[in-house]
Design a protein around this motif. Structure first.
Motif, PDB file in Angstrom:
ATOM      1  N   PHE A   1      27.622  -0.855  77.576  1.00 50.68           N
ATOM      2  CA  PHE A   1      26.881   0.000  76.653  1.00 50.68           C
ATOM      3  C   PHE A   1      27.824   1.038  76.040  1.00 50.68           C
ATOM      4  CE2 PHE A   1      24.343   3.539  75.271  1.00 50.68           C
ATOM      5  CZ  PHE A   1      23.219   2.952  74.702  1.00 50.68           C
ATOM      6  N   SER A   2      28.714   1.590  76.874  1.00 54.28           N
ATOM      7  CA  SER A   2      29.612   2.660  76.413  1.00 54.28           C
ATOM      8  C   SER A   2      30.597   2.156  75.356  1.00 54.28           C
ATOM      9  CB  SER A   2      30.397   3.246  77.595  1.00 54.28           C
ATOM     10  OG  SER A   2      29.510   3.775  78.551  1.00 54.28           O
ATOM     11  N   GLU A   3      30.977   0.897  75.460  1.00 54.69           N
ATOM     12  CA  GLU A   3      31.930   0.340  74.483  1.00 54.69           C
ATOM     13  C   GLU A   3      31.427   0.489  73.053  1.00 54.69           C
ATOM     14  OE1 GLU A   3      32.984  -3.698  75.413  1.00 54.69           O
ATOM     15  OE2 GLU A   3      34.082  -3.025  77.202  1.00 54.69           O
ATOM     16  N   GLY A   4      30.111   0.486  72.898  1.00 55.27           N
ATOM     17  CA  GLY A   4      29.510   0.634  71.575  1.00 55.27           C
ATOM     18  C   GLY A   4      29.903   1.942  70.905  1.00 55.27           C
ATOM     19  N   SER A   5      30.346   2.923  71.672  1.00 59.40           N
ATOM     20  CA  SER A   5      30.689   4.230  71.088  1.00 59.40           C
ATOM     21  C   SER A   5      32.185   4.384  70.827  1.00 59.40           C
ATOM     22  CB  SER A   5      30.224   5.356  72.026  1.00 59.40           C
ATOM     23  OG  SER A   5      28.825   5.390  72.065  1.00 59.40           O
ATOM     24  N   LEU A   6      32.964   3.325  71.113  1.00 59.70           N
ATOM     25  CA  LEU A   6      34.423   3.461  71.014  1.00 59.70           C
ATOM     26  C   LEU A   6      34.896   3.946  69.641  1.00 59.70           C
ATOM     27  CD1 LEU A   6      35.927   0.495  73.073  1.00 59.70           C
ATOM     28  CD2 LEU A   6      36.301   2.944  73.409  1.00 59.70           C
ATOM     29  N   ASP A   7      34.272   3.427  68.588  1.00 60.35           N
ATOM     30  CA  ASP A   7      34.722   3.828  67.245  1.00 60.35           C
ATOM     31  C   ASP A   7      33.751   4.784  66.580  1.00 60.35           C
ATOM     32  OD1 ASP A   7      37.048   2.255  67.353  1.00 60.35           O
ATOM     33  OD2 ASP A   7      35.813   0.462  67.016  1.00 60.35           O
ATOM     34  N   GLN A   8      32.873   5.363  67.377  1.00 58.84           N
ATOM     35  CA  GLN A   8      31.863   6.238  66.769  1.00 58.84           C
ATOM     36  C   GLN A   8      32.359   7.674  66.629  1.00 58.84           C
ATOM     37  OE1 GLN A   8      28.373   5.651  69.283  1.00 58.84           O
ATOM     38  NE2 GLN A   8      27.539   4.207  67.806  1.00 58.84           N
ATOM     39  N   LYS A   9      31.842   8.336  65.606  1.00 52.28           N
ATOM     40  CA  LYS A   9      32.119   9.773  65.429  1.00 52.28           C
ATOM     41  C   LYS A   9      31.089  10.542  66.252  1.00 52.28           C
ATOM     42  CE  LYS A   9      34.682   9.641  61.293  1.00 52.28           C
ATOM     43  NZ  LYS A   9      34.357   8.401  60.564  1.00 52.28           N
ATOM     44  N   ARG A  10      31.335  11.828  66.432  1.00 48.38           N
ATOM     45  CA  ARG A  10      30.484  12.704  67.249  1.00 48.38           C
ATOM     46  C   ARG A  10      28.977  12.497  66.978  1.00 48.38           C
ATOM     47  NH1 ARG A  10      31.152  14.599  71.671  1.00 48.38           N
ATOM     48  NH2 ARG A  10      28.961  14.365  71.875  1.00 48.38           N
ATOM     49  N   GLU A  11      28.596  12.527  65.700  1.00 50.90           N
ATOM     50  CA  GLU A  11      27.158  12.422  65.360  1.00 50.90           C
ATOM     51  C   GLU A  11      26.582  11.077  65.770  1.00 50.90           C
ATOM     52  OE1 GLU A  11      26.267  13.282  61.294  1.00 50.90           O
ATOM     53  OE2 GLU A  11      26.875  15.384  61.572  1.00 50.90           O
ATOM     54  N   GLU A  12      27.393  10.033  65.572  1.00 52.59           N
ATOM     55  CA  GLU A  12      26.930   8.679  65.933  1.00 52.59           C
ATOM     56  C   GLU A  12      26.799   8.558  67.455  1.00 52.59           C
ATOM     57  OE1 GLU A  12      28.938   5.816  62.622  1.00 52.59           O
ATOM     58  OE2 GLU A  12      30.292   6.969  63.906  1.00 52.59           O
ATOM     59  N   ILE A  13      27.714   9.212  68.175  1.00 55.26           N
ATOM     60  CA  ILE A  13      27.641   9.180  69.644  1.00 55.26           C
ATOM     61  C   ILE A  13      26.340   9.841  70.096  1.00 55.26           C
ATOM     62  CG2 ILE A  13      28.693  10.098  71.773  1.00 55.26           C
ATOM     63  CD1 ILE A  13      31.439   9.572  70.510  1.00 55.26           C
ATOM     64  N   ASN A  14      25.984  10.941  69.449  1.00 57.24           N
ATOM     65  CA  ASN A  14      24.712  11.608  69.789  1.00 57.24           C
ATOM     66  C   ASN A  14      23.531  10.672  69.530  1.00 57.24           C
ATOM     67  OD1 ASN A  14      25.986  13.903  70.628  1.00 57.24           O
ATOM     68  ND2 ASN A  14      25.793  14.948  68.661  1.00 57.24           N
ATOM     69  N   LYS A  15      23.627   9.912  68.446  1.00 51.86           N
ATOM     70  CA  LYS A  15      22.547   8.959  68.131  1.00 51.86           C
ATOM     71  C   LYS A  15      22.453   7.879  69.203  1.00 51.86           C
ATOM     72  CE  LYS A  15      22.084   9.040  63.137  1.00 51.86           C
ATOM     73  NZ  LYS A  15      22.634   8.394  61.948  1.00 51.86           N
ATOM     74  N   THR A  16      23.617   7.403  69.647  1.00 49.75           N
ATOM     75  CA  THR A  16      23.635   6.383  70.708  1.00 49.75           C
ATOM     76  C   THR A  16      23.042   6.976  71.983  1.00 49.75           C
ATOM     77  OG1 THR A  16      25.634   5.509  69.716  1.00 49.75           O
ATOM     78  CG2 THR A  16      25.118   4.718  71.907  1.00 49.75           C
ATOM     79  N   GLY A  17      23.362   8.248  72.228  1.00 48.37           N
ATOM     80  CA  GLY A  17      22.791   8.952  73.389  1.00 48.37           C
ATOM     81  C   GLY A  17      21.267   8.958  73.303  1.00 48.37           C
ATOM     82  N   LYS A  18      20.759   9.162  72.109  1.00 40.58           N
ATOM     83  CA  LYS A  18      19.306   9.200  71.870  1.00 40.58           C
ATOM     84  C   LYS A  18      18.655   7.853  72.202  1.00 40.58           C
ATOM     85  CE  LYS A  18      17.042  12.179  68.605  1.00 40.58           C
ATOM     86  NZ  LYS A  18      17.153  12.808  67.331  1.00 40.58           N
ATOM     87  N   GLU A  19      19.444   6.788  72.019  1.00 41.99           N
ATOM     88  CA  GLU A  19      18.919   5.440  72.360  1.00 41.99           C
ATOM     89  C   GLU A  19      18.922   5.235  73.870  1.00 41.99           C
ATOM     90  OE1 GLU A  19      21.423   2.637  70.317  1.00 41.99           O
ATOM     91  OE2 GLU A  19      21.039   3.671  68.419  1.00 41.99           O
ATOM     92  N   LEU A  20      19.895   5.860  74.540  1.00 39.77           N
ATOM     93  CA  LEU A  20      20.023   5.641  75.986  1.00 39.77           C
ATOM     94  C   LEU A  20      18.967   6.422  76.781  1.00 39.77           C
ATOM     95  CD1 LEU A  20      21.777   4.249  78.194  1.00 39.77           C
ATOM     96  CD2 LEU A  20      23.095   6.367  78.345  1.00 39.77           C
ATOM     97  N   VAL A  21      18.648   7.629  76.322  1.00 36.63           N
ATOM     98  CA  VAL A  21      17.748   8.496  77.098  1.00 36.63           C
ATOM     99  C   VAL A  21      16.419   7.799  77.447  1.00 36.63           C
ATOM    100  CG1 VAL A  21      16.393  10.633  77.000  1.00 36.63           C
ATOM    101  CG2 VAL A  21      18.834  10.671  76.468  1.00 36.63           C
ATOM    102  N   PRO A  22      15.712   7.160  76.484  1.00 34.42           N
ATOM    103  CA  PRO A  22      14.440   6.514  76.854  1.00 34.42           C
ATOM    104  C   PRO A  22      14.609   5.419  77.913  1.00 34.42           C
ATOM    105  CG  PRO A  22      14.781   6.495  74.465  1.00 34.42           C
ATOM    106  CD  PRO A  22      16.016   7.046  75.060  1.00 34.42           C
ATOM    107  N   LEU A  23      15.807   4.808  77.949  1.00 36.54           N
ATOM    108  CA  LEU A  23      16.037   3.738  78.935  1.00 36.54           C
ATOM    109  C   LEU A  23      16.162   4.303  80.356  1.00 36.54           C
ATOM    110  CD1 LEU A  23      18.622   1.645  76.864  1.00 36.54           C
ATOM    111  CD2 LEU A  23      16.143   1.358  76.974  1.00 36.54           C
ATOM    112  N   ALA A  24      16.425   5.604  80.437  1.00 32.08           N
ATOM    113  CA  ALA A  24      16.529   6.245  81.762  1.00 32.08           C
ATOM    114  C   ALA A  24      15.175   6.766  82.235  1.00 32.08           C
ATOM    115  CB  ALA A  24      17.542   7.392  81.698  1.00 32.08           C
TER     116      ALA A  24
END
Ligand SMILES: Cc1cc2nc3c(=O)[nH]c(=O)nc-3n(C[C@H](O)[C@H](O)[C@H](O)COP(=O)(O)OP(=O)(O)OC[C@H]3O[C@@H](n4cnc5c(N)ncnc54)[C@H](O)[C@@H]3O)c2cc1C
Length: 343
Positions: free
Chosen positions: A251-274
């Motif tokens: 899952f983390s690999e998806g953020s390798l080329d992401q900028k700060r804002e995109e990483i926050n968006k990916t974080g937003k996708e992960l939170v509901p899964l927890a």
């Protein structure tokens, strides 16, 4: 430019590998300075503090193993100094299933992981907020330049940052490795980790001692820092709790080329899964992306040394022989031993 006096050994990185190497060298009478770009020593032994200086989140390493005899003795010393404590002997890996407490010891810094680094740094010369930007061979010495325009000179040097960062630094410097050495170091690979630092509206419900170690995708581990730092019993009414969610490597690999804002968006996708693992909703969260979280392809020896003129340049850290905090510490010790044997 500010110039510092001569050192026997300069160490780049005040994570556990650098701190252990410095301790070993200094004990043998060497003049050592550690340079670290971070605000605090510890590197991936990372704890976020509030304005009052209280720990809020451990967002790097969650626990430390101590299987090696020498390292177990260090842990014992840190426990005696109240810089570490046993956290538990096992974690639950399934919701509703209590942790088995009959496994090997998992330790933590006390109260947070970074305190182990603070304890070691107390007796060492650590310069924080000093990013090393260049290394130059200078006659029979090595000279180092930091982004604060400081110059440091030493007889020998240890690099303990993640190896791709060490190689990047050498590329910016006048130091060329033999191609076989470069290839060997270049083959070291790390997995990234996306960390979520979240505040819950109530208790986490995570089983004692405060973590769910799923070791899976998309979530690797969820830790309850409130339980961890303050031994808050589950049944006690908790107004809020602070948890750390570590995404799995895929899952983390998806953020390798992401900028700060995109990483926050990916974080937003992960939170509901927890959320299915948690007893209270998330009220807010921040993200931290570890580009080099854990080595997955390691170097076969505890450290790696090259000679630059008459100086030793030693590579060390968790990517050498054995991963994790314990492996990094043993690598730091091996780097120090190597320099001591040759000087
Ligand atoms: C999310 C996550 C979870 C983990 N969980 C666990 C766990 O539960 N148990 C476990 O044992 N291990 C765990 N690990 C791994 C463990 O944290 C590491 O193996 C260990 O801390 C590495 O120590 P080190 O000294 O080798 O490197 P680091 O701690 O990375 O230290 C390197 C230092 O170099 C500094 N640096 C880098 N570049 C420069 C520069 N140019 N100039 C100056 N300074 C520089 C950095 O600021 C850093 O402080 C985890 C790691 C992460 C990221």
């Amino acid at each position: 430019m500010n110039s510092d006096s001569m050192h026997d050994v300069l160490i780049v990185g005040a994570g556990i590998a650098g701190l252990i190497a410095a301790t070993e060298l200094q004990t043998q009478g060497k003049k050592v300075t550690l340079l670290d770009k971070g605000r605090l020593p510890g590197g991936r032994l990372a704890t976020r503090y509030n304005e009052e200086g209280q720990p809020v989140f451990d967002y790097g390493a969650q626990f430390v193993t101590a299987r090696d005899e020498w390292f177990a003795q260090q842990m014992k010393n840190w426990i005696e100094a109240k810089a570490a404590v046993e956290w538990g002997r096992g974690f639950s890996n399934q919701i509703g299933v209590p942790a088995k407490q009959n496994g090997y010891s998992r330790f933590r810094g006390y109260p947070g992981m970074q305190k182990i680094a603070d304890h070691l740094a107390k007796n060492l010369n650590v310069r924080n907020n000093q990013k090393v930007i260049k290394i130059e061979p200078e006659n029979n010495f090595i000279q180092v330049q930091t982004d604060q325009d400081n110059l440091y000179t030493a007889r020998h040097m240890i690099l303990t940052m993640p190896v791709p960062q060490s190689l990047e630094l050498l590329q910016k410097s006048r130091i060329t490795l033999f191609s076989s050495d470069y290839k060997s170091l270049e083959s070291i690979v790390y997995a990234p980790c996306l960390a979520i630092l979240a505040t819950l509206q109530g208790p986490s419900g995570l089983p004692s001692p405060g973590a769910l170690h799923l070791q899976s995708e998309p979530i690797d581990i969820i830790s309850d820092n409130t339980q961890k730092f303050w031994n808050q019993p589950l049944e006690k009414e908790t107004k809020t709790s602070k948890i750390t969610i570590h995404a799995g490597p895929k899952f983390s690999e998806g953020s390798l080329d992401q900028k700060r804002e995109e990483i926050n968006k990916t974080g937003k996708e992960l939170v509901p899964l927890a959320l299915p693992y948690l007893a209270s909703p998330v009220s807010d969260f921040q993200t931290h992306f570890w580009r080099y979280a854990r080595p997955v392809k390691l170097h076969p020896e505890r450290c790696f040394s090259v000679t630059v003129n008459q100086s030793m340049l030693v590579f060390a850290g968790d990517a050498f022989f054995e991963p994790r905090v314990e492996g990094a510490a043993l690598s730091g010790k091996a780097a120090a031993d190597l320099i001591l044997q040759n000087t």
